[in-house]
Design a protein around this motif. Structure first.
Motif, PDB file in Angstrom:
ATOM      1  N   ALA A 199      10.781 -36.620 -17.480  1.00  0.00           N
ATOM      2  CA  ALA A 199      10.583 -35.774 -18.660  1.00  0.00           C
ATOM      3  C   ALA A 199       9.428 -36.306 -19.491  1.00  0.00           C
ATOM      4  O   ALA A 199       9.398 -37.482 -19.863  1.00  0.00           O
ATOM      5  CB  ALA A 199      11.856 -35.731 -19.503  1.00  0.00           C
ATOM      6  N   THR A 251      14.642 -28.912 -25.818  1.00  0.00           N
ATOM      7  CA  THR A 251      16.021 -29.337 -25.563  1.00  0.00           C
ATOM      8  C   THR A 251      16.712 -28.386 -24.594  1.00  0.00           C
ATOM      9  O   THR A 251      17.408 -28.815 -23.661  1.00  0.00           O
ATOM     10  CB  THR A 251      16.819 -29.409 -26.881  1.00  0.00           C
ATOM     11  OG1 THR A 251      16.153 -30.280 -27.790  1.00  0.00           O
ATOM     12  CG2 THR A 251      18.221 -29.923 -26.642  1.00  0.00           C
ATOM     13  N   ILE A 254      15.417 -28.896 -20.977  1.00  0.00           N
ATOM     14  CA  ILE A 254      15.996 -30.086 -20.333  1.00  0.00           C
ATOM     15  C   ILE A 254      17.472 -29.860 -20.005  1.00  0.00           C
ATOM     16  O   ILE A 254      17.942 -30.206 -18.917  1.00  0.00           O
ATOM     17  CB  ILE A 254      15.838 -31.329 -21.226  1.00  0.00           C
ATOM     18  CG1 ILE A 254      14.351 -31.648 -21.452  1.00  0.00           C
ATOM     19  CG2 ILE A 254      16.538 -32.536 -20.608  1.00  0.00           C
ATOM     20  CD1 ILE A 254      14.094 -32.687 -22.525  1.00  0.00           C
ATOM     21  N   VAL A 266      17.497 -39.913 -15.283  1.00  0.00           N
ATOM     22  CA  VAL A 266      16.341 -39.411 -16.027  1.00  0.00           C
ATOM     23  C   VAL A 266      15.385 -40.559 -16.333  1.00  0.00           C
ATOM     24  O   VAL A 266      15.808 -41.658 -16.693  1.00  0.00           O
ATOM     25  CB  VAL A 266      16.777 -38.758 -17.362  1.00  0.00           C
ATOM     26  CG1 VAL A 266      15.567 -38.348 -18.191  1.00  0.00           C
ATOM     27  CG2 VAL A 266      17.673 -37.553 -17.101  1.00  0.00           C
ATOM     28  N   ALA A 268      12.394 -40.932 -18.975  1.00  0.00           N
ATOM     29  CA  ALA A 268      11.701 -40.320 -20.110  1.00  0.00           C
ATOM     30  C   ALA A 268      10.404 -41.079 -20.343  1.00  0.00           C
ATOM     31  O   ALA A 268      10.413 -42.303 -20.517  1.00  0.00           O
ATOM     32  CB  ALA A 268      12.577 -40.352 -21.356  1.00  0.00           C
ATOM     33  N   CYS A 277      16.137 -35.828 -24.376  1.00  0.00           N
ATOM     34  CA  CYS A 277      17.043 -35.856 -23.233  1.00  0.00           C
ATOM     35  C   CYS A 277      18.465 -36.202 -23.661  1.00  0.00           C
ATOM     36  O   CYS A 277      19.436 -35.664 -23.115  1.00  0.00           O
ATOM     37  CB  CYS A 277      16.550 -36.871 -22.197  1.00  0.00           C
ATOM     38  SG  CYS A 277      15.057 -36.346 -21.318  1.00  0.00           S
ATOM     39  N   MET A 294      19.704 -43.148 -17.772  1.00  0.00           N
ATOM     40  CA  MET A 294      18.348 -42.839 -18.246  1.00  0.00           C
ATOM     41  C   MET A 294      17.582 -44.131 -18.479  1.00  0.00           C
ATOM     42  O   MET A 294      18.113 -45.098 -19.013  1.00  0.00           O
ATOM     43  CB  MET A 294      18.375 -42.016 -19.535  1.00  0.00           C
ATOM     44  CG  MET A 294      16.961 -41.695 -20.051  1.00  0.00           C
ATOM     45  SD  MET A 294      16.897 -40.331 -21.251  1.00  0.00           S
ATOM     46  CE  MET A 294      17.779 -41.047 -22.639  1.00  0.00           C
ATOM     47  N   CYS A 296      14.001 -45.114 -20.391  1.00  0.00           N
ATOM     48  CA  CYS A 296      13.064 -44.503 -21.327  1.00  0.00           C
ATOM     49  C   CYS A 296      11.976 -45.498 -21.715  1.00  0.00           C
ATOM     50  O   CYS A 296      12.258 -46.657 -22.032  1.00  0.00           O
ATOM     51  CB  CYS A 296      13.818 -44.045 -22.579  1.00  0.00           C
ATOM     52  SG  CYS A 296      12.758 -43.343 -23.865  1.00  0.00           S
TER      53      CYS A 296
END
Length: 350
Positions: A199, A251, A254, A266, A268, A277, A294, A296
Motif C-alpha cells: 500500500a 480507506t 484498502i 500488508v 505499508a 491500513c 503488517m 510499515c
C-alpha cells in the motif's frame, strides 16, 4: 586538477568561510603568483571563474572584492527543507542536522513545504534570498520545482535527504529502502503468506517509494511467486494531499482489497499508508491477531500497538550527520559521495 582550479577552489572556500567579508580585498594577482608559483594568466583564469559565478567583482584601481550580494557570513547558515516532520519521521532528523551543523559553525533555517510544489518554490526562493551557504532538502513528491532544477544546474550546494532527485546532479542521503522492503516481503513469503498487499501513494517521481515498491516486486521474483494486480495499491491520495474525502476513498479502497483478495499481510510504504491500513482493517472486519500482519515504513502513533505490526525505522541521526557532512564537503569544494545509503532496522512495538 589544473592549477587555476586549485586556486579558484581555495579562494571560493575562503569566501564561504567569511575571510573576505567587510570589504576586505582578495589577494592580488602578484601575491597569488608568488604563493602558488604560477603564471599571471593562471591566476587570471581563477579570478575569471569567480567573477562568472557572481562571487567577486574586479574594481579598477582597488582590486578584487566580494560582489554586493555576497552577504557577511559571520553567522553562517544552511537551509533545511522538509515536506513535514513529526515523531513518525523527521523529528530526530532535524535534531541531528542542527547538532552537526552547529559543530561545523552553521545555523539551520528550517522550512516546511507541506509536500506542496508552490510552497517548496517559495521557501527555496526565501532561502536563496537569505544567502544560505547550502540547502538540505526533502523534495516534494512528483515533478521537481523549477528553482530546484536551476539551483542544481548552477552548482549551488544541495543535498537531497530521505529521497534522491533522480535526473538531477544532487548528492543524496537515503535509507536502504530497496533492501528493507525486499527483506520484509521475503519474510512474509517464507511464512507462507502469498497474498501480500503493498500500500502506497504513487511512487512515480518519488525515489523512496519507487525503491520500496521495487524491493517488494523483486522479492516475489526471487522467490518464484506470481505477482498480480491484487497485490498492490499504489495510488493512495491522502498521504500526499490529506482531505477527509481522500482519506475516505483510500480507506474504502484498502478495505475492499482486504475483504475481496484474501490478503494475509500488508506492507505499508509510509506511516500515512500504515494508518490508513489500520483503519481499513477494522472497516473490513479484519483482526491483526487472527487475519493478517503488517510491516510499515516509519512509525505512526495512529496505528494500534500490536505484536503483528512491525515498523521499519530509518536511522535519522546517521542520516542527518551524513547530510551535513556531504553539504560541508560541497561548500568547501572537497570531494564527496553522490549517494550515501543508511541501514534501517525492524522494530516491533510489543
Amino acid at each position: 586538477m589544473k592549477l587555476y582550479d586549485k586556486i579558484y577552489k581555495n579562494l571560493k572556500s575562503q569566501i564561504a568561510d567569511g575571510i573576505y567579508d567587510n570589504g576586505k580585498l582578495l589577494p592580488t594577482e602578484i601575491s597569488l603568483q608568488n604563493a602558488y608559483g604560477v603564471s599571471r594568466i593562471t591566476v587570471k583564469h581563477a579570478y575569471e571563474k569567480l567573477v562568472s559565478e557572481g562571487l567577486v567583482v574586479r574594481a579598477p584601481g582597488r582590486g578584487t572584492l566580494l560582489a554586493e550580494h555576497v552577504k557577511k557570513r559571520g553567522n553562517k547558515m544552511i537551509g533545511l527543507v522538509l515536506c513535514d516532520f513529526n515523531q513518525s519521521f523527521g523529528l530526530e532528523l532535524v535534531k541531528s542536522i542542527e547538532r552537526y551543523a552547529a559543530e561545523n559553525g552553521y545555523s539551520v533555517v528550517l522550512k516546511i513545504s507541506r509536500d506542496d510544489h508552490e510552497t517548496e518554490r517559495c521557501v527555496l526562493s526565501e532561502l536563496t534570498a537569505l544567502n544560505v551557504s547550502g540547502i538540505i532538502i526533502q523534495n516534494c513528491h512528483g515533478e521537481f520545482t523549477k528553482n530546484l532544477i536551476e539551483l542544481s544546474i548552477k552548482g549551488f550546494p544541495l543535498v537531497s535527504i530521505d529521497r534522491y532527485a533522480k535526473g538531477l546532479l544532487i548528492p543524496s542521503v537515503t535509507s536502504d529502502n530497496f533492501n528493507a522492503s525486499f527483506k520484509a516481503t521475503e519474510y512474509f513469503l517464507k511464512q507462507g503468506n502469498k497474498k501480500i498487499l503493498f500500500a502506497s501513494a504513487s511512487p512515480q517521481n518519488t525515489s523512496t517509494l519507487t525503491e520500496r515498491f521495487e524491493g517488494f516486486r523483486q522479492a516475489y521474483v526471487d522467490n518464484g511467486v506470481l505477482l498480480s494486480a491484487d497485490n498492490f495499491i499504489t495510488d493512495l491520495k491522502s498521504p500526499v494531499e490529506y482531505t477527509d474525502e481522500n482519506k475516505e476513498q483510500d480507506t474504502e479502497k484498502i478495505a475492499n482489497a482486504l475483504r475481496e483478495n484474501n490478503i494475509t499481510s500488508v506492507i505499508a510504504a509510509e506511516s500515512g499508508a500504515g494508518a490508513l491500513c489500520a483503519v481499513a482493517a477494522e472497516k473490513a472486519g479484519k483482526h491483526f491477531s487472527e487475519d493478517f500482519e503488517m510491516i510499515c515504513f516509519d512509525k505512526s502513533s495512529k496505528m494500534p500497538q500490536h505484536k503483528n505490526i512491525t515498523s521499519i525505522l530509518q536511522n535519522e541521526q546517521e542520516m542527518g550527520k551524513a547530510a551535513v557532512n556531504q553539504l560541508m564537503h560541497i561548500i568547501h569544494n572537497e570531494s564527496f559521495d553522490m549517494r550515501t545509503v543508511i541501514d534501517t532496522r525492524f522494530f516491533s512495538a510489543i
